[in-house]
Design an enzyme around this catalytic site. Structure first.
Site, PDB file in Angstrom:
ATOM      1  N   PRO A 123       7.839  -1.316  -7.755  1.00 22.10           N
ATOM      2  CA  PRO A 123       6.653  -2.401  -7.348  1.00 22.10           C
ATOM      3  C   PRO A 123       5.740  -1.737  -6.152  1.00 22.10           C
ATOM      4  O   PRO A 123       6.408  -1.294  -5.396  1.00 22.10           O
ATOM      5  CB  PRO A 123       7.403  -3.682  -6.778  1.00 22.10           C
ATOM      6  CG  PRO A 123       8.716  -3.161  -6.155  1.00 22.10           C
ATOM      7  CD  PRO A 123       9.009  -2.036  -7.102  1.00 22.10           C
ATOM      8  N   ASP A 124       4.527  -2.082  -6.150  1.00 19.24           N
ATOM      9  CA  ASP A 124       3.694  -1.787  -5.110  1.00 19.24           C
ATOM     10  C   ASP A 124       3.910  -2.741  -3.825  1.00 19.24           C
ATOM     11  O   ASP A 124       4.525  -3.504  -4.074  1.00 19.24           O
ATOM     12  CB  ASP A 124       2.325  -1.541  -5.762  1.00 19.24           C
ATOM     13  CG  ASP A 124       1.555  -2.807  -6.045  1.00 19.24           C
ATOM     14  OD1 ASP A 124       2.175  -3.948  -6.062  1.00 19.24           O
ATOM     15  OD2 ASP A 124       0.463  -2.716  -6.432  1.00 19.24           O
ATOM     16  N   PHE A 125       2.767  -2.653  -3.133  1.00 21.61           N
ATOM     17  CA  PHE A 125       2.904  -3.643  -2.056  1.00 21.61           C
ATOM     18  C   PHE A 125       1.993  -4.695  -2.033  1.00 21.61           C
ATOM     19  O   PHE A 125       2.288  -5.883  -1.638  1.00 21.61           O
ATOM     20  CB  PHE A 125       2.729  -2.734  -0.588  1.00 21.61           C
ATOM     21  CG  PHE A 125       3.772  -1.948  -0.249  1.00 21.61           C
ATOM     22  CD1 PHE A 125       4.822  -2.017   0.485  1.00 21.61           C
ATOM     23  CD2 PHE A 125       3.818  -0.587  -0.793  1.00 21.61           C
ATOM     24  CE1 PHE A 125       5.930  -1.281   0.933  1.00 21.61           C
ATOM     25  CE2 PHE A 125       4.775   0.462  -0.442  1.00 21.61           C
ATOM     26  CZ  PHE A 125       5.914  -0.079   0.211  1.00 21.61           C
ATOM     27  N   ARG A 126       0.490  -4.542  -2.354  1.00 23.11           N
ATOM     28  CA  ARG A 126      -0.284  -5.535  -2.386  1.00 23.11           C
ATOM     29  C   ARG A 126      -0.872  -6.280  -3.523  1.00 23.11           C
ATOM     30  O   ARG A 126      -1.447  -7.147  -3.288  1.00 23.11           O
ATOM     31  CB  ARG A 126      -1.545  -4.756  -1.745  1.00 23.11           C
ATOM     32  CG  ARG A 126      -1.257  -4.389  -0.163  1.00 23.11           C
ATOM     33  CD  ARG A 126      -2.342  -3.630   0.628  1.00 23.11           C
ATOM     34  NE  ARG A 126      -1.995  -3.361   2.041  1.00 23.11           N
ATOM     35  CZ  ARG A 126      -1.546  -2.471   2.364  1.00 23.11           C
ATOM     36  NH1 ARG A 126      -0.947  -1.587   1.863  1.00 23.11           N
ATOM     37  NH2 ARG A 126      -1.182  -2.364   3.843  1.00 23.11           N
ATOM     38  N   ASN A 197       3.821   7.756  -1.387  1.00 27.13           N
ATOM     39  CA  ASN A 197       4.924   7.043  -1.957  1.00 27.13           C
ATOM     40  C   ASN A 197       6.318   7.735  -1.317  1.00 27.13           C
ATOM     41  O   ASN A 197       6.358   8.939  -0.887  1.00 27.13           O
ATOM     42  CB  ASN A 197       4.881   7.360  -3.408  1.00 27.13           C
ATOM     43  CG  ASN A 197       3.853   6.637  -3.800  1.00 27.13           C
ATOM     44  OD1 ASN A 197       3.443   5.697  -3.515  1.00 27.13           O
ATOM     45  ND2 ASN A 197       3.392   7.031  -5.128  1.00 27.13           N
ATOM     46  N   ASP A 199       9.139   7.639  -3.153  1.00 28.72           N
ATOM     47  CA  ASP A 199      10.412   7.338  -4.309  1.00 28.72           C
ATOM     48  C   ASP A 199      10.543   8.817  -4.756  1.00 28.72           C
ATOM     49  O   ASP A 199      11.489   9.130  -5.597  1.00 28.72           O
ATOM     50  CB  ASP A 199       9.497   6.701  -5.442  1.00 28.72           C
ATOM     51  CG  ASP A 199       8.263   7.098  -5.973  1.00 28.72           C
ATOM     52  OD1 ASP A 199       8.019   8.180  -5.907  1.00 28.72           O
ATOM     53  OD2 ASP A 199       7.366   6.399  -6.131  1.00 28.72           O
ATOM     54  N   HIS A 216       4.291   9.473   4.115  1.00 29.73           N
ATOM     55  CA  HIS A 216       5.262   8.451   4.729  1.00 29.73           C
ATOM     56  C   HIS A 216       6.676   8.565   4.654  1.00 29.73           C
ATOM     57  O   HIS A 216       7.480   7.805   4.577  1.00 29.73           O
ATOM     58  CB  HIS A 216       4.667   7.101   4.102  1.00 29.73           C
ATOM     59  CG  HIS A 216       3.458   6.624   4.440  1.00 29.73           C
ATOM     60  ND1 HIS A 216       2.742   5.787   3.643  1.00 29.73           N
ATOM     61  CD2 HIS A 216       2.591   7.222   5.321  1.00 29.73           C
ATOM     62  CE1 HIS A 216       1.379   5.660   4.181  1.00 29.73           C
ATOM     63  NE2 HIS A 216       1.286   6.426   5.139  1.00 29.73           N
TER      64      HIS A 216
END
Length: 389
Positions: A123-126, A197, A199, A216
């Site tokens: 899933p993304d964040f926003r 990302n 991941d 990040h």
């Protein structure tokens, strides 16, 4: 003596000819200006005649129509003067494909966000409804972003590790968008892949470690906050499957909390991130941005680090960053004063926004480049490696 006279005569003829040329040029300019004024007047009169509500127009009406007509001419002239020459034939995927085929860029930089991995099940964040920030009510947080705040984590790491199972799903596979970037590297066109990302799917897709700059951090490794002992992805994944939610260090006499090596709010970004910015962006000859809202800084500001003549492509479901400004400018009517002063003309000459899913966008671009069969073979073969960052 005769040579001097001939020279003087020749000079006299030349001066006379030059004077005649200047007078002719001045007459032509005057005639052209008068013609332009006549045309504007004709358009103004025509505009008034075509107005059924004004069968007997006043001088004010005629003058107003004349000013409007001249304003339209000025608008066109100002737009032409303010529009730089474009490196792209068309501001769409076809123009980007043509640029790659004809200009043959060798230093393409790719920037990606969470949207590139959503089709892999991460899933993304926003995104409203499905984004991580929309599903944090159970954690009773004042601000959903607190779950990624390092000070909050140190006080209460449990909410983060509850969320970690969604952040770190097992057996995820790279998406077509990931493989497209791998194809850029294979063809010798990729300078660097800057990603937000965590991941590690860039490496799963087979992109070389040295080509990837994870701004990040990554969950591929973890570190004890107390003794700094390192743990690999297999260790943290196994722990998340156990009943003990918060992982603790296994070093003798330590028992510190083990935190994945991702960058939390209030933590410094990797030093190498800033080094790569200085090294790479002055060399960039094409910027491709995918799956990001371009909100989080300093990552979002990287789009402005490339030279002003370098094409920029955004593949995303919504416009973001400078691409949003261009989209708004295209819809906003021009204000007369902006026309007169050459202001407000913000349409980009080098930016392309392709609205849609990242996978759909790269598949279309690959097809326009004639790379579609090669990309499909790469996707069908699956992840070439299990190596992680």
């Amino acid at each position: 003596s005769s040579l001097v006279i001939m020279s003087d005569s020749s000079n006299l003829v030349n001066r006379k000819s030059k004077k005649e040329d200047e007078e002719n040029a001045e007459n032509e300019q005057t005639s052209s200006a008068a013609s332009a004024g006549d045309q504007s007047s004709q358009r103004a009169e025509s505009s008034v005649k075509d107005n059924p509500s004004s069968s007997n127009p006043s001088k004010i009406d005629v003058f107003t129509s004349f000013v409007e007509s001249v304003g339209q001419s000025l608008k066109g002239a100002a737009a032409e003067a303010a529009r730089p020459s474009s490196p792209l034939k068309t501001l769409d995927l076809a123009g980007i494909a043509d640029y790659i085929k004809t200009r043959k860029p060798k230093n393409i930089i790719v920037m990606t966000g969470a949207g590139i991995s959503t089709s892999a099940g991460i899933p993304d964040f926003r995104t409203p409804g499905s984004g991580l920030y929309s599903n944090l009510a159970e954690y009773d947080l004042e601000d959903p972003q607190d779950i990624f705040d390092i000070d909050f984590f140190k006080e209460n790491p449990e909410p983060f590790f509850k969320l970690a199972k969604a952040l770190f799903p097992k057996d995820v596979k790279p998406t077509p968008a990931h493989y497209f970037v791998k194809l850029l590297e294979k063809k010798g066109l990729l300078l660097r892949w800057f990603t937000q990302n965590i991941d590690s799917l860039e490496i799963r897709a087979g992109v070389s470690k040295e080509k990837v700059m994870a701004a990040h951090g990554s969950h591929a490794t973890s570190t004890c906050l107390k003794c700094r002992k390192k743990y690999d992805l297999a260790w943290i994944t196994k722990h998340l499957d156990s009943s003990a939610l918060v992982p603790h260090c296994e070093a003798p006499d330590c028992d510190g909390v083990v935190k994945p090596d991702i960058i939390f709010f209030s933590e410094s970004l990797p030093r190498d991130f800033f080094v790569k910015i200085v090294q790479d962006f002055p060399c960039c000859d094409l910027l491709i941005v995918m799956g990001t809202s371009l909100i989080v800084q300093p990552f979002a500001g990287l789009v402005d680090e490339v030279d002003s003549e370098i094409p920029r492509l955004l593949i995303n479901r919504e416009p973001a960053g400078p691409f949003r400004a261009h989209a708004d400018a295209a819809r906003r009517p021009t204000i007369p004063l902006e026309v007169c002063y050459g202001l407000g003309i913000k349409a980009s000459h080098r930016d392309v926004f392709h609205r849609g899913d990242c996978n759909e966008g790269v598949l279309e671009l690959a097809e326009r480049l004639g790379w579609d069969a090669e990309l499909e073979q790469m996707i069908a073969a699956g992840p070439p490696t299990t190596e992680l960052l």
